[in-house]
Scaffold this active site. Structure first.
Site, mmCIF file in Angstrom:
data_model
loop_
_atom_site.group_PDB
_atom_site.id
_atom_site.type_symbol
_atom_site.label_atom_id
_atom_site.label_comp_id
_atom_site.label_asym_id
_atom_site.label_seq_id
_atom_site.Cartn_x
_atom_site.Cartn_y
_atom_site.Cartn_z
ATOM 1 N N ASP A 93 0.867 -1.178 0.000
ATOM 2 C CA ASP A 93 0.000 0.000 0.000
ATOM 3 C C ASP A 93 0.906 1.232 0.000
ATOM 4 O O ASP A 93 1.493 1.566 1.029
ATOM 5 C CB ASP A 93 -0.906 0.025 1.241
ATOM 6 C CG ASP A 93 -1.990 -1.049 1.190
ATOM 7 O OD1 ASP A 93 -1.774 -2.059 0.500
ATOM 8 O OD2 ASP A 93 -3.029 -0.882 1.835
ATOM 9 N N LYS B 172 -6.812 3.211 -3.466
ATOM 10 C CA LYS B 172 -7.260 3.195 -2.071
ATOM 11 C C LYS B 172 -7.490 4.624 -1.626
ATOM 12 O O LYS B 172 -6.723 5.521 -1.976
ATOM 13 C CB LYS B 172 -6.169 2.510 -1.242
ATOM 14 C CG LYS B 172 -6.369 2.540 0.256
ATOM 15 C CD LYS B 172 -5.290 1.680 0.951
ATOM 16 C CE LYS B 172 -5.266 1.944 2.453
ATOM 17 N NZ LYS B 172 -4.180 1.227 3.133
ATOM 18 N N LYS C 270 -10.222 0.244 -2.613
ATOM 19 C CA LYS C 270 -10.165 -0.025 -1.174
ATOM 20 C C LYS C 270 -10.454 1.243 -0.380
ATOM 21 O O LYS C 270 -9.602 2.111 -0.282
ATOM 22 C CB LYS C 270 -8.780 -0.576 -0.796
ATOM 23 C CG LYS C 270 -8.587 -0.771 0.718
ATOM 24 C CD LYS C 270 -7.233 -1.387 1.042
ATOM 25 C CE LYS C 270 -6.979 -1.378 2.562
ATOM 26 N NZ LYS C 270 -5.645 -1.861 2.911
#
Lengths: 287, 393
Positions: free
Chosen positions: B225, B293, B329
């Site tokens: 991430d 995300k 996400k």
């Protein structure tokens, strides 16, 4: 010039705020002769659930406050109630049909009861706790601690719309429990005005949560709720109380049965219904 | 090193250093992937086919100072240099903020019937990236997080497992060790996601960010991430943002050629406008993101329903354009099952139900799981549950 009177819609009291019921339901509050007084929110099981979440979140702060501080706050409720005596007398008279004399006596009794319980906050542990005799070089101390979240069904009948509420809620608050209380269904006005008093008396949000609506509908959910530590069934009828006591046993809740204590008088044993005794051993010296 | 491999490495090195071809061009000429070219060039230096003497080290930061590094995806969309990237993003239709928020509000009012709710709760659990990103994280805490990921509710063995655990890079090794044979890709087993690139602010040099990423991948992270450089994005330096994603993606490649999945955190709370969020989403996809995300969870506002709907619209549009599915996400601030169910509705209605798999949708959350478990227990036992019946995190 004539004026249209503004009829009050009484809301619920959850987590220090005054929300409407999530169900959107309201019901009419009427005088004993059937005359409309106001609208009150009809709380659902989900409101009860939300109130328990708020009460649980408030336990740490309220039970962590000093006993002296809790006493000050309870005394403050009494002070605020005193200042609004006239309003409460009026509400009690209207919703229960009591005489001015009886209503006045009820409000004064409620105030005196709060002051009485306020005095117990820093004395209760001295009475029921203490040093136990042991045959060894140890201190053995027992101290009462609050059990946690207490659900209360306030008295539903008789001239007790305010006094009955105070008599059931105050003893639980003394040692640091937080409360979710179902007020009198037929005369909820004084209870919700009491919520306004609580909200302006330095009581942390969530310590007292007041619901109006049907005890028959909500109490079973509270009795089976796994995050409630004790339930006071004073205002439940015998059939409801029996079913709820059975449900409460599943999670080992402390139960106060209807009629176990007076619905209007103060009692030190009632404080004791919502405490757990912690006993600790400690060496007398390190040498 | 086989003879054929050293031959091809020699040819690649000649094209790269003598003829100034890019890695992509070499890849096309030799019919191998760009990543393979990169590895061959590294190999060429390692075994001495190429020896370089330089006075100033050629850092990735220098490499990115001369226009964007185009990717296969960006080239297919005609984005080959900084100018074309800029005009591509500018051509995107503006977001109708009122319409978007109204749409999100409508999606939030869908009524979920009891029988669907049970399925929804299980789906949420399957999509959770169980996260701990605290300064106070310890190996013990990561171990208990993994234990919870494997058995979310010990009182009910039918409870599904979560998709992944998400930790800081130095905790990846502990998570991998604790998972053992249960590590997988989110569906076959529990994935190990690691934040990297100077998370959460992203305020460090690209070299540090790449080292951070490689470290996490080396330790066994299956998902990375990364955060974008919001400062660069807001000041209009799209090149830096783009190139950093490209370089981090390269750093996700493992020795065996496979690569850790790359989730690109836009930190929507700092991008200010929906238009910015939309452009950043497209930019991240063009630069090679496997997932986009919303947030780090360290900045407020974190994930919101309108933002997530907008990002779902972007991945839907990308799917219509290319046939390729990108994941989304939302992370941060989703604490209650009720909210999470609204996100599921948004996914199903905006992108499509095929997105409701761990490969294409995740919740970044820590406290959400306990609330879902409480709701699940309520549905099983018929009575309200409490925090005493789930783990203390």
């Amino acid at each position: 010039m004539s004026r249209l009177p503004v009829a009050k819609t009484y809301k619920l009291f959850i987590g220090g705020a005054f929300p409407r019921s999530e169900s959107g339901r309201v019901y009419d509050v009427a005088t004993p002769t059937g005359e409309f007084i106001a609208n009150a929110s009809k709380a659902s099981r989900k409101d009860a659930r939300d109130a328990v979440v708020a009460a649980r979140a408030a336990v740490a702060k309220w039970s962590g406050a000093t006993a002296n501080n809790r006493g000050q706050v309870l005394y403050r409720i009494a002070e605020m109630l005193e200042g609004r005596t006239a309003q409460f007398i009026d509400e009690i008279q209207k919703s229960t049909g009591a005489s001015a004399k009886d209503a006045s006596a009820e409000v004064h009794a409620a105030i005196d009861l709060l002051v009485w319980y306020a005095g117990w906050t820093d004395k209760y542990a001295q009475v029921v706790g203490g040093a136990n005799p042991v045959a060894g070089p140890f201190f053995n101390l027992s101290v009462p601690e609050p059990t946690g979240v207490v659900a209360v069904v306030a008295p539903q009948t008789g001239p007790t719309s305010l006094l009955g509420l105070v008599a059931t809620v105050a003893p639980a608050l003394v040692t640091g429990n937080t409360v979710v209380v179902i007020a009198s269904e037929s005369s909820p006005c004084a209870a919700m005005s009491f919520a306004e008093v609580v909200a302006t008396s330095d009581v942390p949000g969530g310590v007292v949560n007041i619901l109006t609506g049907s005890p028959t509908e909500m109490t079973p959910w509270l009795a089976s709720h796994q995050d409630i530590n004790a339930i006071d069934l004073t205002g439940a009828d015998s059939e409801l109380a029996l079913a709820c006591e059975r449900d409460a046993a599943e999670t080992l809740k402390r139960v106060v049965r209807p009629g176990q204590f007076s619905a209007t008088l103060g009692s030190i044993d009632r404080i004791g219904a919502f405490v757990e005794t912690k006993t600790v051993w400690h060496t007398k010296s390190l040498s | 090193m086989s003879n054929s491999e050293s031959d091809i490495a020699r040819r690649a090195a000649r094209l790269y250093y003598d003829e100034n071809k890019t890695q992509d061009e070499i890849g096309e000429m030799l019919d191998i992937t760009r990543w393979k070219v990169g590895r061959l060039l590294a190999l060429a230096r390692e075994v001495g086919i190429v020896s370089i003497s330089i006075t100033d080290s050629a850092t990735p930061s220098e490499r990115s100072s001369s226009g964007i590094i185009p990717t296969d995806r960006s080239r297919a969309q005609g984005v080959t240099d900084t100018q074309s990237l800029r005009s591509f993003l500018r051509r995107l239709p503006a977001v109708d903020a009122i319409g978007l928020e109204a749409r999100a509000a409508t999606l939030a009012t869908r009524s979920i019937k009891t029988e669907s709710k049970r399925a929804a709760l299980d789906t949420i659990i399957r999509l959770v990236d169980l996260t701990t990103l605290e300064g106070a994280d310890t190996p013990g805490k990561v171990k208990s997080l993994v234990a919870k990921a494997l058995v979310p509710d010990a009182s009910d063995p039918t409870t599904p497992r979560v998709a992944a655990v998400c930790v800081y890079p130095d905790m990846v090794a502990h998570a991998v060790a604790a998972l053992g044979p249960n590590r997988g890709d989110g569906e076959s087993g529990i994935a190990v996601a690691s934040v990297a690139t100077a998370f959460p602010s992203g305020r460090s040099t690209i070299d540090v960010k790449l080292a951070d990423t490689r470290f996490a991948v080396d330790k066994g992270a299956t998902e990375i991430d990364m955060v974008i450089d919001r400062g660069a994005f807001l000041s209009g330096d799209l090149e830096t943002v783009f190139n950093q994603i490209v370089l981090v993606r390269e750093a996700c490649v493992r020795a065996d050629g496979s690569h850790a999945h790359l989730k690109v955190i836009l930190e929507t709370g700092e991008l200010r406008t929906y238009d910015n969020i939309k452009r950043a989403s497209w930019l991240a996809i063009l630069a090679g993101a496997d997932f986009i995300k919303t947030s780090t969870g360290k900045v407020q506002p974190a994930a919101t329903l309108p933002t997530t709907v907008l990002m779902l619209e972007v991945v839907r549009d990308w799917f219509h354009l290319t046939g390729e599915r990108i994941g989304v996400k939302p992370a941060g601030g989703i604490r209650q099952s009720k909210d999470a169910i609204r996100y599921l509705v948004a996914v199903a209605e905006v992108a499509g139900e095929e997105w409701l798999t761990p490969h294409l949708f995740r919740f970044g959350a820590s406290s959400l799981l306990n609330d879902v478990l409480l709701q699940r227990q309520k549905m099983t036992t018929g009575r309200y549950s409490g925090p005493d019946y789930v783990t203390v995190d």
